[in-house]
Design a protein around this motif. Structure first.
Motif, PDB file in Angstrom:
ATOM      1  N   ARG A 134       0.800  -1.219   0.000  1.00  0.00           N
ATOM      2  CA  ARG A 134       0.000   0.000   0.000  1.00  0.00           C
ATOM      3  C   ARG A 134       0.840   1.280   0.000  1.00  0.00           C
ATOM      4  NH1 ARG A 134      -5.166  -1.543   3.955  1.00  0.00           N
ATOM      5  NH2 ARG A 134      -6.043  -3.106   2.541  1.00  0.00           N
ATOM      6  N   GLY A 135       2.143   1.115  -0.132  1.00  0.00           N
ATOM      7  CA  GLY A 135       2.999   2.275  -0.354  1.00  0.00           C
ATOM      8  C   GLY A 135       3.600   2.921   0.867  1.00  0.00           C
ATOM      9  N   VAL A 136       3.559   2.246   2.022  1.00  0.00           N
ATOM     10  CA  VAL A 136       4.220   2.784   3.212  1.00  0.00           C
ATOM     11  C   VAL A 136       5.726   2.670   3.035  1.00  0.00           C
ATOM     12  CG1 VAL A 136       4.545   2.541   5.701  1.00  0.00           C
ATOM     13  CG2 VAL A 136       2.277   2.176   4.699  1.00  0.00           C
ATOM     14  N   LEU A 186      21.880   4.860  18.326  1.00  0.00           N
ATOM     15  CA  LEU A 186      20.456   5.188  18.300  1.00  0.00           C
ATOM     16  C   LEU A 186      20.003   5.432  16.872  1.00  0.00           C
ATOM     17  CD1 LEU A 186      18.434   7.489  20.615  1.00  0.00           C
ATOM     18  CD2 LEU A 186      18.389   7.934  18.158  1.00  0.00           C
ATOM     19  N   THR A 187      18.825   4.891  16.542  1.00  0.00           N
ATOM     20  CA  THR A 187      18.232   5.114  15.228  1.00  0.00           C
ATOM     21  C   THR A 187      16.754   5.441  15.404  1.00  0.00           C
ATOM     22  OG1 THR A 187      19.737   3.464  14.284  1.00  0.00           O
ATOM     23  CG2 THR A 187      17.891   4.173  12.915  1.00  0.00           C
ATOM     24  N   LEU A 188      16.310   6.498  14.723  1.00  0.00           N
ATOM     25  CA  LEU A 188      14.899   6.848  14.654  1.00  0.00           C
ATOM     26  C   LEU A 188      14.370   6.358  13.306  1.00  0.00           C
ATOM     27  CD1 LEU A 188      12.293   8.396  15.472  1.00  0.00           C
ATOM     28  CD2 LEU A 188      13.343  10.459  14.506  1.00  0.00           C
ATOM     29  N   TYR A 189      13.370   5.486  13.340  1.00  0.00           N
ATOM     30  CA  TYR A 189      12.726   4.994  12.122  1.00  0.00           C
ATOM     31  C   TYR A 189      11.388   5.706  11.969  1.00  0.00           C
ATOM     32  CZ  TYR A 189      16.068   1.096  12.252  1.00  0.00           C
ATOM     33  OH  TYR A 189      17.211   0.339  12.275  1.00  0.00           O
ATOM     34  N   GLN A 190      11.149   6.259  10.770  1.00  0.00           N
ATOM     35  CA  GLN A 190       9.906   6.982  10.503  1.00  0.00           C
ATOM     36  C   GLN A 190       9.156   6.319   9.350  1.00  0.00           C
ATOM     37  OE1 GLN A 190       9.284   9.165  12.909  1.00  0.00           O
ATOM     38  NE2 GLN A 190       9.963  11.193  12.265  1.00  0.00           N
ATOM     39  N   ALA A 191       7.842   6.176   9.525  1.00  0.00           N
ATOM     40  CA  ALA A 191       6.978   5.584   8.497  1.00  0.00           C
ATOM     41  C   ALA A 191       6.136   6.671   7.858  1.00  0.00           C
ATOM     42  CB  ALA A 191       6.077   4.520   9.119  1.00  0.00           C
ATOM     43  N   ARG A 192       6.130   6.695   6.525  1.00  0.00           N
ATOM     44  CA  ARG A 192       5.336   7.688   5.796  1.00  0.00           C
ATOM     45  C   ARG A 192       4.523   7.024   4.693  1.00  0.00           C
ATOM     46  NH1 ARG A 192       9.818  11.059   7.311  1.00  0.00           N
ATOM     47  NH2 ARG A 192       9.081  13.100   8.046  1.00  0.00           N
ATOM     48  N   HIS A 193       3.421   7.692   4.383  1.00  0.00           N
ATOM     49  CA  HIS A 193       2.618   7.317   3.213  1.00  0.00           C
ATOM     50  C   HIS A 193       2.252   8.612   2.510  1.00  0.00           C
ATOM     51  CE1 HIS A 193      -1.147   6.263   1.052  1.00  0.00           C
ATOM     52  NE2 HIS A 193      -0.420   5.209   0.726  1.00  0.00           N
ATOM     53  N   GLU A 194       2.742   8.743   1.276  1.00  0.00           N
ATOM     54  CA  GLU A 194       2.595  10.003   0.538  1.00  0.00           C
ATOM     55  C   GLU A 194       3.229  11.116   1.382  1.00  0.00           C
ATOM     56  OE1 GLU A 194      -1.605   9.916  -0.177  1.00  0.00           O
ATOM     57  OE2 GLU A 194      -1.402   8.548  -1.886  1.00  0.00           O
ATOM     58  N   ILE A 253      -4.398   8.621  11.819  1.00  0.00           N
ATOM     59  CA  ILE A 253      -4.861   8.473  10.441  1.00  0.00           C
ATOM     60  C   ILE A 253      -4.235   7.239   9.779  1.00  0.00           C
ATOM     61  CG2 ILE A 253      -5.233  10.954  10.163  1.00  0.00           C
ATOM     62  CD1 ILE A 253      -2.588  11.013   8.549  1.00  0.00           C
ATOM     63  N   LYS A 254      -4.925   6.683   8.790  1.00  0.00           N
ATOM     64  CA  LYS A 254      -4.421   5.611   7.920  1.00  0.00           C
ATOM     65  C   LYS A 254      -3.910   4.401   8.711  1.00  0.00           C
ATOM     66  CE  LYS A 254      -3.129   8.735   4.141  1.00  0.00           C
ATOM     67  NZ  LYS A 254      -2.063   9.158   3.196  1.00  0.00           N
ATOM     68  N   ARG A 255      -4.585   4.079   9.789  1.00  0.00           N
ATOM     69  CA  ARG A 255      -4.136   2.948  10.600  1.00  0.00           C
ATOM     70  C   ARG A 255      -4.330   1.625   9.868  1.00  0.00           C
ATOM     71  NH1 ARG A 255      -5.421   4.037  16.882  1.00  0.00           N
ATOM     72  NH2 ARG A 255      -3.547   2.772  17.037  1.00  0.00           N
ATOM     73  N   ASN A 256      -5.195   1.622   8.862  1.00  0.00           N
ATOM     74  CA  ASN A 256      -5.410   0.410   8.070  1.00  0.00           C
ATOM     75  C   ASN A 256      -4.210   0.057   7.188  1.00  0.00           C
ATOM     76  OD1 ASN A 256      -6.030   2.801   6.544  1.00  0.00           O
ATOM     77  ND2 ASN A 256      -6.937   1.511   4.965  1.00  0.00           N
ATOM     78  N   LEU A 257      -3.229   0.963   7.094  1.00  0.00           N
ATOM     79  CA  LEU A 257      -2.043   0.689   6.282  1.00  0.00           C
ATOM     80  C   LEU A 257      -1.004  -0.141   7.032  1.00  0.00           C
ATOM     81  CD1 LEU A 257      -1.493   4.097   4.423  1.00  0.00           C
ATOM     82  CD2 LEU A 257      -2.855   2.095   3.760  1.00  0.00           C
TER      83      LEU A 257
END
Length: 344
Positions: free
Chosen positions: A145-147, A202-210, A236-240
């Motif tokens: 779904r493009g995450v 330390l690493t910060l992981y970020q998830a994006r969609h569009e 928002i967009k928790r279904n992703l």
């Protein structure tokens, strides 16, 4: 020094900047001390673990209590009690020996006693095969779904900006789940201190969609174990299913660094649908790790009358924040929802 992340100089320096005094005693442990009203408390987070990961036998409890008393004598000021978060599993802790030696179960938790530790041995397909089928499905669903996931190490010049964006989500998460968090400056110092050569990675992981930031997690690697310390998720967009892909990419990153384990750092004690954090249990155990149950916090009263007064007050405060306040907040939320439906 013992092998726990919370026994590092990095963690000690962070806590010193936010109200604790930290002393490395001769036995190797770091003891965190602070005054709370008229009382003075010492705390040893996950101290007395064994070098190289060797597990102690039940008979080790007596030795720990002797070490705790010796540590108390080295500390500046006089403590009312010394608290120890046990790093071992319950099978390696002799409760009766602890009680006989003078330890008492603490009335509150500090660190989560129950967790899931994922072994990173094998290739990525092996890691996936150990997971529950729904977890694998959700990881692949997020990708389809493009995450997208991006990793920001502490020394990345974009990390400060990303942390500020992450903190906004973290505030939303805290309101939603009714949890207490630190101010932004605390997490900024976590990041800044992680840029030193001797600090954990330390690493910060970020998830994006569009253009939308859907979630982020902070993972720290130390002595062969990566630990998931903090996490935030958008409404928002928790279904992703971005949270699944976030953890999978963090697992992949830990394996690529050569770590042997990934600690998901905290679950409810059992698979109980009635538990308010049952969803967290199902989520974290889905990654195929081993569940570790620790004995939790234990107190060594040093000035008995004062120690028991403090423990009693702390028990009442813990009941208010963990039970009554959350129950009231939930009830008020349900009332508000009902009123809103009635006026629609």
């Amino acid at each position: 020094m013992t092998g726990s992340l919370l026994q590092t100089a990095w963690w000690g320096e962070l806590k010193e900047e936010f109200g604790w005094s930290v002393t490395a005693v001769s036995g190797g442990e770091r003891v965190f001390c602070r005054s709370l009203g008229p009382f003075r408390l010492g705390y040893i987070p996950f101290g007395f673990s064994r070098p190289g990961g060797d597990l102690p036998g039940p008979e080790a409890t007596d030795g720990v209590v002797r070490s705790m008393r010796a540590a108390a004598r080295e500390l500046p000021g006089r403590l009312d009690l010394l608290r120890w978060d046990v790093p071992w599993g319950v099978d390696h802790f002799d409760r009766e020996a602890a009680l006989a030696a003078g330890l008492r179960p603490a009335p509150v938790r500090v660190q989560p006693p129950d967790t899931v530790v994922v072994s990173l041995g094998g290739d990525e397909e092996t890691l996936l095969s150990r997971m529950k089928s729904k977890t694998r499905y959700n990881i692949r669903l997020a990708r389809r779904r493009g995450v997208t996931i991006e990793a920001f190490p502490a020394d990345d010049p974009r990390a400060d900006r990303e942390l500020a964006l992450w903190y906004r989500l973290y505030q939303d998460t805290a309101r939603r789940d009714r949890i207490t968090i630190h101010p932004l400056r605390y997490y900024q110092r976590v990041l800044e201190l992680s840029r030193r050569e001797d600090a954990p990675l330390l690493t910060l992981y970020q998830a994006r969609h569009e253009e939308d930031l859907l979630g982020g997690i902070v993972v720290v690697s130390w002595e062969g174990t990566s630990t998931y310390l903090y996490g935030a998720g958008a409404d928002i967009k928790r279904n992703l299913m971005a949270s699944y892909l976030l953890q999978w990419e963090a697992l992949r990153g830990a394996r690529a660094r050569g770590d042997g384990a990934y600690d998901l750092f905290g679950i409810p004690p059992s698979d109980d649908p009635a538990h308010p954090m049952h969803g967290l249990y199902r989520f974290k155990t889905g990654f195929g790790g081993e569940i570790l149950h620790r004995p939790g916090c234990w107190d060594l009263p040093l000035r008995r009358g004062r120690a028991w007064c403090y423990r009693g007050a702390e028990g009442v405060r813990g009941w208010y924040y963990q039970s009554l306040r959350k129950s009231l907040a939930g009830s008020l939320g349900r009332i508000g929802t009902a009123l809103g439906r009635g006026s629609a």
